[in-house]
Design a protein around this motif. Structure first.
Motif, PDB file in Angstrom:
ATOM      1  N   THR A 234       2.000  -2.351  -2.297  1.00  0.00           N
ATOM      2  CA  THR A 234       1.105  -2.232  -1.296  1.00  0.00           C
ATOM      3  C   THR A 234       1.097  -0.309  -1.316  1.00  0.00           C
ATOM      4  OG1 THR A 234       2.730  -3.236  -0.178  1.00  0.00           O
ATOM      5  CG2 THR A 234       2.274  -1.809   1.124  1.00  0.00           C
ATOM      6  N   ASP A 235      -0.670  -0.977  -0.792  1.00  0.00           N
ATOM      7  CA  ASP A 235      -0.803   0.117  -0.094  1.00  0.00           C
ATOM      8  C   ASP A 235      -2.145   0.657   0.877  1.00  0.00           C
ATOM      9  OD1 ASP A 235      -3.623  -1.230  -0.093  1.00  0.00           O
ATOM     10  OD2 ASP A 235      -3.690  -0.555  -2.432  1.00  0.00           O
ATOM     11  N   TRP A 236      -3.233   1.628   0.611  1.00  0.00           N
ATOM     12  CA  TRP A 236      -3.283   1.133   3.079  1.00  0.00           C
ATOM     13  C   TRP A 236      -4.422   0.568   2.494  1.00  0.00           C
ATOM     14  CZ3 TRP A 236      -1.355   4.974   6.345  1.00  0.00           C
ATOM     15  CH2 TRP A 236      -0.968   6.184   5.883  1.00  0.00           C
ATOM     16  N   GLN A 237      -4.346  -0.484   2.172  1.00  0.00           N
ATOM     17  CA  GLN A 237      -5.267  -1.151   2.156  1.00  0.00           C
ATOM     18  C   GLN A 237      -4.688  -2.336   3.280  1.00  0.00           C
ATOM     19  OE1 GLN A 237      -7.184  -3.597  -0.815  1.00  0.00           O
ATOM     20  NE2 GLN A 237      -7.969  -5.283   0.010  1.00  0.00           N
ATOM     21  N   GLN A 238      -3.189  -2.611   2.450  1.00  0.00           N
ATOM     22  CA  GLN A 238      -2.849  -3.812   4.247  1.00  0.00           C
ATOM     23  C   GLN A 238      -2.686  -3.080   4.715  1.00  0.00           C
ATOM     24  OE1 GLN A 238      -2.031  -3.110   0.597  1.00  0.00           O
ATOM     25  NE2 GLN A 238      -2.899  -5.081   0.158  1.00  0.00           N
ATOM     26  N   VAL A 239      -2.184  -1.354   5.344  1.00  0.00           N
ATOM     27  CA  VAL A 239      -1.623  -0.930   6.760  1.00  0.00           C
ATOM     28  C   VAL A 239      -2.708  -1.074   7.347  1.00  0.00           C
ATOM     29  CG1 VAL A 239      -1.592   1.552   7.760  1.00  0.00           C
ATOM     30  CG2 VAL A 239      -0.373   0.700   5.526  1.00  0.00           C
TER      31      VAL A 239
END
Length: 379
Positions: A234-239
């Protein structure tokens, strides 16, 4: 006039007096403590080891917090941030700060949002069906999303970049099918649950069948990761993907708490009070599907959170949905973030899907609930 103003002001304040409920505040405080402690563990341990002081220092690194461009790049993405005039050019971050902010902290945030969405979605479905056993799993949402995930990975692999959107569409389509099957001049809680079980069983069978058409073991492993729920990678794209939908779904659920309370009174009473039961039930189901789809798009299918958390919160704050929804907003993230600590660190360096942990926690609790309560089912 002054007296009337005072009465009006007291009435407005009285509407929000439930927020001062001691048990609700205690639940919220305890949940926040769990999230903070679990989050601290998450950002402190991993392949790159650092002390608790270094991890906490990286979270509150003044270089990050005093440069709006850095925050904008993370929350908005570099392209949109640059368009809006934000830039992080020339800002240098320490290795610890880069690891915490780019790898570990996004996983904590996504876990919190996923837990929040699943808990509120389950609470809404339980009110709509007036059944304590209702959840996104029972009503086919998760099965529809899982089927679309497998179809995309195994058959239409070229569309894998659109996997979150496809999963959300699959969940929404499955629930519409459930609603159509349950419709007979209107729906009822019993028909919705039965239709959900039927649709879920069929879709789960189709999921199992699709595995036989997968030639690449890597595809099978990725599919299993999605269908059991995982926050790995998970990274900021999912956030950025889950945050706006979470805000919308949570706002709508809070605004709808009064309608949820009326639905619990039964269809005849709700109709007598002037409620258009079918329209309200469908609209509230749409909010629950939106919340569940947002979590599925970010983390795949995580079991038991939407079923267990509303039960826990209901035992603490009661059945009033003004309190129940707020309690789920806090308790859902606490369970999800804590479970992800176990999923990530229990068998380190191997990471297991967080859905396995929530299943291992939720199953025994549900058995305890069945033993404790003489009647389990209709609210």
């Amino acid at each position: 006039m002054a007296g009337e103003d005072g009465v009006e002001r007291s009435t407005r304040l009285g509407r929000f007096a439930w927020l001062a409920d001691g048990q609700l505040l205690l639940l919220a405080a305890a949940s926040m403590v769990i999230v903070v402690l679990a989050g601290l563990v998450q950002v402190s341990f991993g392949a790159y080891s650092m002390s608790l002081g270094q991890a906490w220092g990286a979270v509150f690194d003044p270089v990050v917090w005093t440069n709006p461009g850095v925050i904008a790049d993370l929350l908005l993405g570099e392209g949109l941030a640059a368009t809006l005039g934000f830039s992080s050019a020339g800002v240098e971050l320490s290795r610890e700060t880069l690891i915490v902010w780019n790898i570990r902290l996004p996983r904590v945030l996504v876990g919190a949002f996923v837990g929040m969405n699943l808990a509120v979605s389950g609470a809404i479905f339980q009110a709509v069906t007036r059944n304590e056993l209702a959840s996104p799993f029972i009503l086919g949402v998760s099965s529809g999303a899982g089927l679309m995930i497998l179809l995309t990975l195994v058959v239409f692999s070229g569309l894998s970049t659109l996997l979150p959107l496809i999963a959300s569409v699959g969940g929404a389509a499955a629930f519409l099918l459930v609603y159509a099957i349950a419709w007979k001049g209107g729906t009822s809680p019993v028909r919705l649950v039965l239709a959900g079980v039927i649709v879920g069983t069929v879709l789960n069978s189709l999921q199992t069948g699709i595995f036989f058409f997968a030639d690449d073991i890597g595809v099978v492993q990725e599919a299993i990761s999605w269908t059991t729920g995982s926050l790995t990678g998970t990274d900021w794209q999912q956030v950025r993907m889950v945050l706006p939908w979470t805000v919308v779904a949570m706002a709508l659920s809070l605004v709808s708490s009064r309608q949820l309370n009326v639905l619990l009174l039964g269809e005849r009473t709700a109709s007598a009070l002037g409620m258009s039961v079918e329209k309200v039930r469908f609209a509230l189901s749409g909010v629950a599907v939106l919340a569940a789809a947002a979590s599925i798009a970010a983390a795949g299918i995580v079991s038991f959170v939407g079923l267990i958390v509303p039960h826990v919160v209901r035992n603490v704050v009661g059945s009033d949905y003004k309190r129940l929804v707020v309690g789920c907003l806090f308790a859902g993230p606490a369970l999800m973030v804590a479970a992800d600590v176990g999923a990530r660190l229990a068998f380190s360096p191997v990471q297991i899907p967080v859905g396995i942990v929530t299943g291992l926690v939720g199953g025994p609790y549900f058995l305890y609930l069945m033993r404790k309560k003489q009647q389990l089912g209709e609210i």
